[in-house]
Enzyme design. Structure first.
Site, PDB file in Angstrom:
ATOM      1  N   ASP A 146       0.838  -1.188   0.000  1.00 51.82           N
ATOM      2  CA  ASP A 146       0.000   0.000   0.000  1.00 51.82           C
ATOM      3  C   ASP A 146       0.874   1.239   0.000  1.00 51.82           C
ATOM      4  O   ASP A 146       2.052   1.203   0.328  1.00 51.82           O
ATOM      5  CB  ASP A 146      -1.050  -0.006   1.111  1.00 51.82           C
ATOM      6  CG  ASP A 146      -0.530   0.256   2.495  1.00 51.82           C
ATOM      7  OD1 ASP A 146       0.638   0.614   2.668  1.00 51.82           O
ATOM      8  OD2 ASP A 146      -1.315   0.109   3.451  1.00 51.82           O
ATOM      9  N   ASP A 169      -5.935   1.944  -0.998  1.00 51.19           N
ATOM     10  CA  ASP A 169      -4.623   2.151  -1.636  1.00 51.19           C
ATOM     11  C   ASP A 169      -3.769   0.895  -1.555  1.00 51.19           C
ATOM     12  O   ASP A 169      -2.554   0.954  -1.650  1.00 51.19           O
ATOM     13  CB  ASP A 169      -3.904   3.334  -0.988  1.00 51.19           C
ATOM     14  CG  ASP A 169      -3.578   3.099   0.472  1.00 51.19           C
ATOM     15  OD1 ASP A 169      -4.379   2.457   1.170  1.00 51.19           O
ATOM     16  OD2 ASP A 169      -2.522   3.569   0.940  1.00 51.19           O
TER      17      ASP A 169
END
Length: 146
Positions: free
Chosen positions: A19, A62
């Site tokens: 991420d 994300d």
């Protein structure tokens, strides 16, 4: 499913989970359109690095996940490191604002006939958070981890 192939043919398989570091702050400061732009650029950078056989997907928010068929832990770590460095070296510019992208990576490998995709994801996710807690922008879970 690639897991079933790995079990059937007794092959190696790696998994990368990552991420973007400080993504929430980026969204808060520059807006969600900037965040969306960065996510697209990250995906573009990754797909240029990965092989055609690799499976790349956004996992949520994300977070991204990559399944690497026929890949041992050493090569999984090398692929994650290439992506990590490529993101760090990328020039992402949104509305004339340069955005520095760094990411935290966790990797795992297929550990035998009883292993399942969820087990690999759990190990990679745990390793990702080790990377994050130690400052981010690194790969955890490979040969240099223990």
């Amino acid at each position: 499913c690639e897991i079933e192939k790995a079990k059937r043919y007794d092959t190696k398989m790696g998994l990368i989970m990552f991420d973007i570091d400080n993504f929430k702050n980026m969204n808060d400061m520059l807006g969600h359109l900037a965040g969306d732009f960065v996510l697209k650029r990250v995906a573009n950078i990754c797909t240029k690095i990965l092989r055609a056989a690799d499976i790349f997907a956004r996992y949520g928010g994300d977070e991204f996940i990559i399944l690497l068929p026929m890949t041992d832990i050493t090569n999984t770590e090398e692929a994650a490191t290439r992506i990590c460095r490529s993101l760090e070296d990328s020039r992402i510019i949104y509305k004339r604002i340069p955005i520095k992208v760094r990411a935290s990576f966790g990797i795992a490998n297929f550990e035998g006939h009883e292993d399942e995709l969820e087990d690999m994801i759990r190990r990679a996710d745990r390793n990702l958070y080790v990377s994050k807690r130690s400052g981010g922008n690194k790969v955890t879970g490979g040969r240099n981890y223990g």
